[in-house]
Design an enzyme around this catalytic site. Structure first.
Site, short mmCIF file in Angstrom:
data_model
loop_
_atom_site.label_atom_id
_atom_site.label_comp_id
_atom_site.label_asym_id
_atom_site.label_seq_id
_atom_site.Cartn_x
_atom_site.Cartn_y
_atom_site.Cartn_z
N GLU A 7 0.85 -1.19 0.00
CA GLU A 7 0.00 0.00 0.00
C GLU A 7 0.88 1.24 0.00
OE1 GLU A 7 -3.71 2.28 2.21
OE2 GLU A 7 -2.67 0.71 3.31
N ASP A 54 9.69 8.38 0.60
CA ASP A 54 8.99 8.64 -0.65
C ASP A 54 9.00 7.38 -1.50
OD1 ASP A 54 8.43 9.54 -3.41
OD2 ASP A 54 8.56 11.54 -2.55
N ASP A 72 -2.80 12.71 -3.03
CA ASP A 72 -3.03 14.13 -3.22
C ASP A 72 -3.03 14.45 -4.72
OD1 ASP A 72 -2.94 16.93 -3.32
OD2 ASP A 72 -1.74 17.06 -1.49
N LYS A 97 -2.95 22.28 -9.02
CA LYS A 97 -2.37 23.39 -9.79
C LYS A 97 -1.37 22.86 -10.82
CE LYS A 97 -2.93 26.80 -6.11
NZ LYS A 97 -2.25 27.78 -5.23
N ASP A 133 -11.27 10.74 -5.27
CA ASP A 133 -12.57 11.40 -5.28
C ASP A 133 -12.56 12.61 -6.21
OD1 ASP A 133 -10.74 12.57 -3.39
OD2 ASP A 133 -12.37 13.87 -2.71
N THR A 179 -11.95 3.16 4.24
CA THR A 179 -11.21 3.87 5.26
C THR A 179 -12.09 4.95 5.89
OG1 THR A 179 -10.39 5.56 3.74
CG2 THR A 179 -9.10 3.53 3.93
N PHE A 214 -11.65 8.16 5.93
CA PHE A 214 -11.87 9.30 5.05
C PHE A 214 -12.76 8.95 3.86
CE2 PHE A 214 -8.04 10.75 7.30
CZ PHE A 214 -8.49 12.00 7.69
N GLU A 215 -12.68 7.72 3.37
CA GLU A 215 -13.57 7.34 2.28
C GLU A 215 -15.02 7.37 2.75
OE1 GLU A 215 -14.41 3.75 -0.93
OE2 GLU A 215 -12.49 3.84 0.11
#
Length: 208
Positions: free
Chosen positions: A30, A82, A105, A109, A141, A183, A185-186
């Site tokens: 993941e 990272d 994320d 921009k 999303d 999750t 947040f989902e």
């Protein structure tokens, strides 16, 4: 093809839990586990599988450690770094059966495009670590980011689109491959009425 440009990131130390464990192998990966909801759910449901998670945020990394230990999960390797650096440095050749990249994320921009995770160059790294027949699952999303990610993924040789961007519904195929516990947040975003866009790619070839 644009590549990850920030050489100074390579100088940052990579943290690994359990301490002393060496990255380089695993069954399920993941990228960006955040709070660790999916990671802990998968690890608890599949004690015979080794879960690897790469989290770039140091605070999130340290917050996950007590959650892992509290549940007594011994099949998780958590790496703070990272993923664009960790994967080519420590993982060589196909090792994973499944890879999850959920809600990265989008960096909306234009000047931040290089910060977006789902470039074709990064997806090539993921494909190289998948076993033949292995699955890559992505979700966002943000509709335009889903389209952008699909364009990137379609450029990666040997990855077959299994049904990208099914709006609002998780993929449930013969093996329920995209069936997982949502999750925190989902669930929150769904309650807010956001549409979730799911993408599923499979590395061509037979499973090992």
């Amino acid at each position: 093809m644009k590549k990850f440009p920030w050489a100074w990131e390579e100088k940052k130390p990579v943290l690994v839990y359990p301490e002393g464990s060496e990255p380089g192998s695993g069954d399920i990966l993941e990228i960006g586990p955040g709070r660790g909801d999916l990671l802990l759910s998968l690890a608890g449901a599949m004690p015979g599988k080794r879960l690897v998670a790469i989290e770039i945020g140091k605070k999130r990394y340290y917050r996950m450690l007590p959650r892992i230990e509290k549940q007594g999960l011994t099949n998780i390797q958590l790496i703070c770094g990272d993923a664009r650096i960790v994967l080519p440095r420590h993982f060589h050749g196909p090792t994973f059966e499944k890879i999850y990249v959920l809600f990265p994320d989008p960096w909306p921009k234009a000047r931040h495009e290089l910060k977006r995770l789902l470039h074709a160059s990064f997806l090539e790294l993921l494909a190289a670590t998948l076993k033949p027949g292995g699955d890559l699952f992505m979700a966002t999303d943000v509709a335009w980011y889903a389209e952008w990610a699909i364009e990137s993924a379609n450029c990666v040789a040997g990855m077959r689109n299994m049904g990208a961007a099914a709006h609002g519904q998780p993929f449930v195929g013969p093996e329920a491959l995209f069936s997982y516990a949502p999750t925190f947040f989902e669930q929150k975003w769904r309650a807010e009425g956001r549409t979730i866009h799911y993408m599923h790619y499979r590395k061509t070839g037979n499973r090992e």
